[in-house]
Design an enzyme around this catalytic site. Structure first.
Site, PDB file in Angstrom:
ATOM      1  N   CYS A 102      38.036  46.905 -25.319  1.00 45.00           N
ATOM      2  CA  CYS A 102      37.953  48.346 -25.554  1.00 45.00           C
ATOM      3  C   CYS A 102      39.285  48.893 -26.058  1.00 45.00           C
ATOM      4  O   CYS A 102      39.324  49.701 -27.000  1.00 45.00           O
ATOM      5  CB  CYS A 102      37.541  49.071 -24.275  1.00 45.00           C
ATOM      6  N   CYS A 204      33.080  50.345 -15.750  1.00 44.57           N
ATOM      7  CA  CYS A 204      32.682  51.704 -15.360  1.00 44.57           C
ATOM      8  C   CYS A 204      31.199  51.989 -15.545  1.00 44.57           C
ATOM      9  O   CYS A 204      30.623  52.776 -14.813  1.00 44.57           O
ATOM     10  CB  CYS A 204      33.501  52.712 -16.162  1.00 44.57           C
TER      11      CYS A 204
END
Length: 383
Positions: A102, A204
């Site tokens: 990411c 997450c």
């Protein structure tokens, strides 16, 4: 960082680190624009979207600090560049690190370019515990990525694949601080709600489900056998190698001792398991990686067969280990560790350091023989 900096775009996650980063920048006189990145918009098992909760916290922090907040949507890009990569890696038998990917594909590439081009930022800031330094021993505008002052919170591990060009216009305001100081600054600024938040850990978007339940929504379960590495007997069944990672404990009913994942075979779906957490089948001393990504390449002529000594880690909080590396004709790194490490995992990143500097990283492709195999080879006079 070089040049005059007036406007800074600060990535706001809703956490204490990015909040204090924005606060520090504002107090230093910069024009600060907070930006919340929405990378995931699928509700969890309770019908809630984690991103919505994080944005509310980011709005709260920006209001307290006195800076504007803008939301940018990278859901499509995250799905294609990070989440799809994650799924494909699991299907191929690897255990990927989505945080590293990411940072590489979204935060320090797409978001970074968006901030500079669309928001006309002079610099981009995040709440990472890391530092950037310009060095005279590098070419013009050479920048180094250095560990954060707080060695327990240092996040250079997760930044070891970011594009080098981003370092020139990045700021890590909390990199010179320890976590306890950051929390004290937040508390003094009245950011009580942010200070009291639990620190996010893990992936997450999974929510409160365990990983095996989550991943089964995206990869078809394929039944396989748990096989005892010592006697090759089947000791249990599982629903797919993608649900398990190297070193993980297996709760196998009817077994006298706990077993741990030592090897996985994506073709046969067999998982070799070892009795005992410190079994030698879980330890390896050599790894092979893909062609490395260097933030700053060491001054070694790999093409002439020269070796390079540095420090190695493949997990965020594990101690650094000395290593010796060579590069083969295909560009892969052959790495020899000073001591065997437990649960070296294909798909994870080997990250390289010299002192405080993070040099770069490379994805681990496979390991050499385990210490268990090597011991058996020695006993049979094969070595």
């Amino acid at each position: 960082m070089s040049g005059a900096v007036k406007k800074v775009v600060c990535a706001m996650s809703g956490g204490v680190d990015s909040s204090v980063a924005a606060l520090l920048l504002k107090n230093r006189g910069f024009q600060v624009q907070g930006v919340f990145m929405r990378n995931w918009d699928i509700a969890d098992e309770k019908g809630q979207c984690q991103a919505d909760r994080e944005k509310e916290d980011a709005e709260y922090a920006c209001k307290k600090i006195g800076i504007p907040l803008l939301e940018v949507n990278f859901v499509k890009e995250y799905w294609h560049n990070v989440f799809s990569y994650l799924i494909n890696e699991y299907k191929a038998g690897y255990t990927p690190n989505p945080d590293i990917h990411c940072n590489k594909k979204i935060k320090f590439d797409l978001f970074f370019k968006y901030a500079l081009k669309n928001l006309k930022a002079d610099a981009v800031a995040t709440g990472h515990y890391a530092r950037i330094a310009q060095s005279s021993d590098l070419p013009e505008k050479g920048f180094k990525l250095l560990k954060g002052v707080d060695k327990q919170k240092d996040q250079t591990f997760f930044l070891a694949q970011i594009p080098k060009y981003s370092l020139e216009k990045c700021i890590f305001p909390v990199g010179e601080m320890t976590k306890d100081i950051v929390k004290k600054i937040a508390a003094a600024a009245g950011l009580d709600r942010i200070v009291q938040k639990r620190e996010s850990v893990g992936i997450c978007f999974i929510g409160r489900r365990n990983f095996q339940e989550f991943i089964d929504d995206y990869i078809e379960p394929l039944e396989g056998n748990f096989i005892n590495v010592e006697n090759k007997k089947i000791v249990g069944k599982h629903k797919g190698v993608h649900c398990w990672t190297i070193g993980q404990r297996c709760a196998l009913p009817g077994q006298p001792s706990a077993f741990y994942v030592a090897e996985r075979d994506v073709i046969t779906q067999d998982i070799l398991v070892a009795p005992g957490r410190m079994h030698p089948a879980l330890f390896h001393q050599t790894v092979v990686t893909e062609n490395p990504y260097w933030i700053n390449k060491p001054s070694i002529n790999f093409e002439k067969g020269e070796s390079f000594q540095c420090e190695f880690r493949f997990q965020h909080r594990e101690p650094l280990v000395n290593c010796l590396m060579y590069q083969d004709s295909e560009g892969k790194l052959q790495i020899y560790l000073e001591k065997p490490l437990r649960a070296l995992t294909p798909g994870q990143y080997a990250v390289f350091y010299t002192g405080d500097e993070c040099l770069g990283s490379a994805k681990i492709l496979y390991r050499g023989p385990s210490m268990y195999v090597l011991d058996h080879m020695k006993n049979k006079d094969i070595l």
